[in-house]
Design an enzyme around this catalytic site. Structure first.
Site, mmCIF file in Angstrom:
data_model
loop_
_atom_site.group_PDB
_atom_site.id
_atom_site.type_symbol
_atom_site.label_atom_id
_atom_site.label_comp_id
_atom_site.label_asym_id
_atom_site.label_seq_id
_atom_site.Cartn_x
_atom_site.Cartn_y
_atom_site.Cartn_z
ATOM 1 N N ILE A 11 0.823 -1.207 0.000
ATOM 2 C CA ILE A 11 0.000 0.000 0.000
ATOM 3 C C ILE A 11 0.862 1.265 0.000
ATOM 4 C CG2 ILE A 11 -2.049 -1.066 1.005
ATOM 5 C CD1 ILE A 11 -1.209 0.098 3.716
ATOM 6 N N SER A 12 2.125 1.121 -0.367
ATOM 7 C CA SER A 12 3.014 2.287 -0.419
ATOM 8 C C SER A 12 3.030 2.892 -1.819
ATOM 9 C CB SER A 12 4.437 1.887 -0.036
ATOM 10 O OG SER A 12 5.365 2.887 -0.434
#
Length: 203
Positions: A11-12
């Protein structure tokens, strides 16, 4: 053969902006690239980081500027506020771990394509990478059995926890983060050139 441990969070946005370049760098330099998905929130808690929502407004505002600039530099489209962010990163992380295990046994499938597909789904395609269907589609498109979302869950969960412990022990505190087997470490998409230069013996 040199080895690069790639600690990443699915989720970066900055892992997304890494694109496929780190795999290309590893291949060009004859290095083995090992993907190690980690729970980024737990990593922050263990290493003195601050959750995005708890950061000072000035830091949050700067992050949006940096995202826009990085998107332009990499040519990768993105949504500053994706529809499904934050989401549960575990299912996609487990899938990457299971796919990496499967690849080690069969040599089939494209791990980098899978990782990038999941990151792109979150940051450019407005998809929820916590959903089995989204993860399954990414697995299948990268040449893996979509059933790994289920068959690899137990081993994936165990490795996911172990990756966090290894990250903390190695000195990792963010993502993307690369640790070479000679101890050299590189944090952030803007350090890819340094990683490349180091592998070439120039840095």
């Amino acid at each position: 053969m040199a080895r690069i441990d790639y600690y990443l969070s699915v989720i970066s946005p900055f892992c997304y902006f890494t694109g496929t370049r780190v795999a290309e760098i590893a291949k060009q330099n004859g290095a083995d690239l090992v993907f190690k998905p980690v729970d980024i929130m737990s990593l922050f808690q263990r290493t003195g980081g601050t959750a995005l929502g708890d950061r000072h407004p000035s830091r949050q505002a700067y992050r949006f500027q940096e995202l826009a600039r990085t998107s332009k530099k990499t040519g990768l489209p993105y949504h500053a506020k994706p529809m499904f962010f934050p989401t549960n990163p575990a299912p996609a992380s487990y899938a990457i771990i299971a796919a990496q295990d499967a690849f080690a046994k069969t040599g089939e499938g494209d791990l980098q394509a899978l990782v990038f597909s999941l990151l792109r789904a979150c940051w450019a395609e407005q998809k929820d990478i916590a959903e089995d269907a989204v993860v399954g589609d990414a697995l299948e498109a990268a040449g893996f059995d979509r059933g790994l979302t289920f068959t690899g869950m137990l081993s994936g969960a165990e490795t996911y926890v172990r990756n966090l412990e290894e990250a903390v022990e190695a000195g990792v505190f963010g993502a993307p983060f690369w640790v070479c087997d000679d101890g050299e470490m590189f944090w952030g998409v803007d350090r890819l050139n340094d990683l490349d230069a180091h592998l070439k013996g120039d840095l």
